[in-house]
Design an enzyme around this catalytic site. Structure first.
Site, mmCIF file in Angstrom:
data_model
loop_
_atom_site.group_PDB
_atom_site.id
_atom_site.type_symbol
_atom_site.label_atom_id
_atom_site.label_comp_id
_atom_site.label_asym_id
_atom_site.label_seq_id
_atom_site.Cartn_x
_atom_site.Cartn_y
_atom_site.Cartn_z
ATOM 1 N N GLY A 125 0.822 -1.215 0.000
ATOM 2 C CA GLY A 125 0.000 0.000 0.000
ATOM 3 C C GLY A 125 0.849 1.255 0.000
ATOM 4 C CD GLN A 153 -4.134 10.322 4.716
ATOM 5 O OE1 GLN A 153 -4.756 9.396 5.229
ATOM 6 N NE2 GLN A 153 -4.402 11.583 4.975
ATOM 7 C CG ASP A 170 -0.358 0.842 -4.077
ATOM 8 O OD1 ASP A 170 -1.468 0.454 -4.518
ATOM 9 O OD2 ASP A 170 -0.263 1.650 -3.127
ATOM 10 N NE ARG A 184 -3.256 4.272 -7.206
ATOM 11 C CZ ARG A 184 -3.050 4.259 -5.898
ATOM 12 N NH1 ARG A 184 -2.910 3.108 -5.265
ATOM 13 N NH2 ARG A 184 -2.971 5.370 -5.210
ATOM 14 C CG ASP A 195 -4.381 -8.619 -5.587
ATOM 15 O OD1 ASP A 195 -4.646 -8.400 -4.391
ATOM 16 O OD2 ASP A 195 -5.201 -9.112 -6.387
ATOM 17 C CE1 TYR A 245 -10.029 1.010 8.148
ATOM 18 C CE2 TYR A 245 -10.817 2.117 10.120
ATOM 19 C CZ TYR A 245 -9.810 1.874 9.208
ATOM 20 O OH TYR A 245 -8.585 2.476 9.348
ATOM 21 C CE LYS A 273 -7.441 -0.699 10.139
ATOM 22 N NZ LYS A 273 -6.128 -1.002 9.507
#
Length: 319
Positions: free
Chosen positions: A8, A12, A34, A36, A53, A142, A146
């Protein structure tokens, strides 16, 4: 840490963490991955980059072996609002990717980090000064991811001896990369819109207090925790960390000190508002301070001054 794999890496957190780690450990020693590839991103141009992936275990293991990594930082995940809109996809990516990353860490004896979140708490969690160890009954996919992730990391540490570590991040604010699909995104969007148009419509209601953190503090926390003496870590997965807590009108008031004509109104998004209402107002980070010396540098005033300057330096807005 000598050879670090980051999943990832264009997100961000990853986009800033990779660059900071390359500055510290050397460009060739931080392998970014990542789903992409953005050719213009410095994450891609300054060091090793692989398309990955995270739901593909064999691909992840192959990259890890190729670069002979000793540390795995797993960041790839769907954020809160997106996860709520696509819960099955969130389970497959967030949990499937985490299991694969933990398996790679187990197989290659890697030090391991993955972030948890204040989303791991729920409506029944004490909202003020939320303890490190407390009830966790989230009402979002989510949040479920977690909590399950925290438990899974604890399991891999106790069962297989994997050196797992993590923090519960509050909302993160950054000038480098726009977030996508998070409940606390308004606290990033508001700075951009203040500079571009002098006004902002908040999708979070007035009076909704949430924990936040400026990205430099978040990046420093990851590195400091990963460098900490493991024998002194009691909690490991995952430490409460906090920097500031504010309501939308408070961040608007701070911006008005720099842009006096700034105006904010509200058009509340019920999905993200429900998520925000289930989270704590502010959490207690005493354990992180005591076990590995966590300390935040930025408060709302200092962050706002820096955020607006950095965005102006990037050519955002004319206000």
């Amino acid at each position: 840490m000598k050879k670090i794999l980051v999943t990832g890496a264009l997100g961000q957190i990853g986009s800033e963490l990779v660059m900071k780690m390359r500055e510290i450990y050397g460009n060739d020693n931080v392998i970014a991955t990542d789903l992409r590839k953005l050719e213009s991103s410095p994450v891609v141009t300054t060091g090793p980059f692989e398309i990955l992936d995270v739901t593909d275990h064999s691909a992840m293991l192959g990259i890890a072996k190729k670069y002979e990594i000793d540390t795995l930082v797993h960041l790839a995940a769907l954020l809160s609002a997106t996860a709520e809109a696509k819960p099955l996809l969130a389970w497959n990516i967030n949990m499937g990717g985490l299991v694969n990353a933990l398996e790679v860490a187990r197989e290659l004896n890697c030090k391991f980090f993955t972030p948890s979140s204040i989303g791991a708490f729920g409506p029944s969690t004490p909202k003020d000064n939320t303890p490190q160890d407390t009830i966790q009954r989230p009402t979002t996919m989510y949040g479920v991811n977690k909590v399950a992730g925290e438990l899974l990391c604890n399991y891999y540490h106790k069962k297989f001896g994997v050196d797992t570590r993590g923090v519960r991040f509050p909302g993160l604010i950054s000038y480098e990369v726009l977030p996508g699909g998070g409940t606390t995104d308004y606290a990033v969007d508001i700075y951009y819109e203040a500079l571009k148009s002098g006004k902002y419509t908040s999708f979070i209601a007035k009076g909704t207090k949430m924990d936040m953190m400026y990205m430099p503090d978040a990046i420093n926390a990851i590195i400091k925790l990963m460098e900490a003496d493991g024998s002194k870590l009691i909690h490991r997965n995952a430490f409460n960390i906090a920097a500031m807590s504010f309501e939308p009108e408070e961040i608007a008031a701070e911006i008005k000190k720099h842009i006096p004509g700034f105006i904010m109104d509200y058009d509340v998004d019920p999905i993200r508002q429900d998520i925000a209402n289930s989270w704590p107002n502010f959490i207690d980070s005493t354990c992180a301070k005591n076990e590995w010396g966590f300390a935040a540098e930025y408060d709302l005033e200092k962050m706002t001054t820096d955020m607006l300057q950095k965005l102006r330096d990037k050519g955002i807005g004319t206000k």
